[in-house]
Design an enzyme around this catalytic site. Structure first.
Site, PDB file in Angstrom:
ATOM      1  N   GLY A   1      91.326   4.552  56.165  1.00  0.00           N
ATOM      2  CA  GLY A   1      90.879   3.392  54.921  1.00  0.00           C
ATOM      3  C   GLY A   1      91.210   4.327  53.555  1.00  0.00           C
ATOM      4  O   GLY A   1      90.886   5.696  54.402  1.00  0.00           O
TER       5      GLY A   1
ATOM      6  N   THR B   1      84.444   9.146  52.467  1.00  0.00           N
ATOM      7  CA  THR B   1      84.615   7.304  52.829  1.00  0.00           C
ATOM      8  C   THR B   1      83.562   7.166  51.611  1.00  0.00           C
ATOM      9  O   THR B   1      82.812   7.406  51.347  1.00  0.00           O
ATOM     10  CB  THR B   1      83.153   6.735  54.112  1.00  0.00           C
ATOM     11  OG1 THR B   1      83.151   6.200  53.955  1.00  0.00           O
ATOM     12  CG2 THR B   1      82.008   7.890  54.333  1.00  0.00           C
TER      13      THR B   1
ATOM     14  N   ASP C   1      82.021   4.105  51.868  1.00  0.00           N
ATOM     15  CA  ASP C   1      80.752   4.064  51.906  1.00  0.00           C
ATOM     16  C   ASP C   1      79.887   4.671  51.314  1.00  0.00           C
ATOM     17  O   ASP C   1      78.400   4.397  51.978  1.00  0.00           O
ATOM     18  CB  ASP C   1      80.657   3.324  53.270  1.00  0.00           C
ATOM     19  CG  ASP C   1      81.994   2.064  53.364  1.00  0.00           C
ATOM     20  OD1 ASP C   1      82.256   1.021  52.233  1.00  0.00           O
ATOM     21  OD2 ASP C   1      81.929   1.344  54.498  1.00  0.00           O
TER      22      ASP C   1
ATOM     23  N   HIS D   1      89.358  -4.255  48.330  1.00  0.00           N
ATOM     24  CA  HIS D   1      90.057  -3.546  48.490  1.00  0.00           C
ATOM     25  C   HIS D   1      90.563  -2.735  47.065  1.00  0.00           C
ATOM     26  O   HIS D   1      90.892  -1.483  46.703  1.00  0.00           O
ATOM     27  CB  HIS D   1      91.370  -3.536  48.641  1.00  0.00           C
ATOM     28  CG  HIS D   1      91.263  -3.802  51.138  1.00  0.00           C
ATOM     29  ND1 HIS D   1      91.320  -4.384  51.137  1.00  0.00           N
ATOM     30  CD2 HIS D   1      91.631  -2.462  51.458  1.00  0.00           C
ATOM     31  CE1 HIS D   1      91.327  -4.445  51.956  1.00  0.00           C
ATOM     32  NE2 HIS D   1      91.220  -3.040  52.806  1.00  0.00           N
TER      33      HIS D   1
END
Length: 342
Positions: A10, A126, A128, A272
């Site tokens: 991503g 990331t 996350d 997103h």
């Protein structure tokens, strides 16, 4: 030496800052040449490249996304994928590869380096923040800032209508974004994948806030799971790395709250938008430092390693260690913030 650079998985705020730092130091300090690979692992797999030199990286520091493009291509699932990558690297004269990505991208880089002798250096990316061996990944700070601002804005509309607002944020297996943004934004309930939630308890917290004439905000990570249920999926399709598409737990939870409490509930899915736009100052700083140290790994021939943040220092760790397990929210930290629930 010619160095290849790719960004996989991503997109993430700060990717361009890494690319810029790798190229600037590599050219200016070491006299290296660079090849940019398009769209993650698809680039070396199919030999798709773009010119990558100092002119190409001018002005990209504040830009979101990645000038190299990205994808979830998994070369390990492609016919003759490893051979094709090695052949293309040899044909292009690429002596080393800097792979910028998360768990999946770096998992491929780890196998290429450890099992097939491809000289790879990893940079952790990331939103996350779930890669082990590094305290933080760039992109996370930006995502938390975006989510926190959204929660701040939702407080006023929740209070105007005295309704429950459920905010769904990203976080497949880890709740770092939900935890940080929920705490910073003054959420009344925070639900994360690491801790299955009791819907009745959530409803009790919501009811408690209404008794105090306060409209509650519930922040839920997309991978959060109810105690007596399953993960909510968008559909059953899988990506190239075997991941299901998550979405919908926020909407499901809002319906449960409305049904059980009789209070109106609405859902906002940030999706997103958390990935997009200009990276924060911190993410630019961290991504730039990662890039500077990654090209030093190439210079030293220290392949199979990933640069990582530990405290305030950038260190080198084996990529295998960084991808062996996910970094999840410890129970003690989640319990710590529980004083604000309800």
């Amino acid at each position: 030496m010619r160095v290849g650079v790719l960004t996989g998985g991503g997109d993430c705020p700060g990717l361009n800052a890494v690319i810029r730092a790798v190229v600037r130091k590599g050219v200016q300090e070491y006299g290296y040449e660079f090849t940019g690979f398009r769209d993650g692992w698809r680039g070396p797999l199919d030999g798709v490249t773009v010119p990558l030199g100092i002119p190409a990286v001018r002005g990209i520091l504040p830009r979101g996304g990645t000038v190299l493009g990205s994808s979830r291509t998994n070369p390990l699932n492609e016919q003759d994928g490893i051979r094709r990558i090695k052949d293309n690297l040899a044909a292009l004269g690429v002596d080393a590869l800097v792979a910028i990505g998360g768990e999946d991208t770096l998992g491929v880089a780890t196998r290429l380096a450890d099992e097939y002798g491809v000289p790879c250096v990893g940079v952790p990316k990331t939103i996350d923040n779930d890669l082990s061996a590094t305290d933080y990944t760039f992109g996370f700070d930006t995502a938390v800032g975006i989510a926190t601002e959204a929660i701040d804005r939702l407080h006023t509309t929740a209070e105007s209508h005295m309704r429950v607002l459920v905010v769904e944020v990203m976080g497949r297996h880890s709740g770092w974004i939900a935890l940080h943004s929920g705490l910073a934004g003054g959420a009344n309930v925070i639900l994360i994948p690491e801790h299955p939630f009791d819907v009745d308890q959530v409803c009790a917290w919501v009811t408690s806030r209404f008794r105090a004439s306060y409209a509650p905000i519930v922040v839920v990570a997309e991978g959060a799971v109810p105690c007596d249920g399953d993960m909510v999926l968008k559909d059953q399709s899988l990506d190239a790395f075997g991941h299901v598409r998550l979405s919908g737990v926020g909407e499901w939870l809002a319906k449960q709250i409305e049904k059980r409490t009789g209070k109106e509930a609405r859902t906002t899915v940030l999706g997103h938008v958390q990935r997009g736009g200009t990276p924060s100052a911190y993410d630019r700083w961290l991504a730039t430092r990662f890039g500077l140290h990654a090209i030093d790994c190439v210079r030293d021939g220290d392949f199979g390693t990933m640069v990582a943040l530990q405290g305030t220092d950038i260190v080198r760790v084996p990529m295998a260690d960084a991808t062996a397990r996910l970094k999840t929210v410890p129970p003690s930290l989640y319990e710590e913030v529980g004083v604000f629930f309800g």
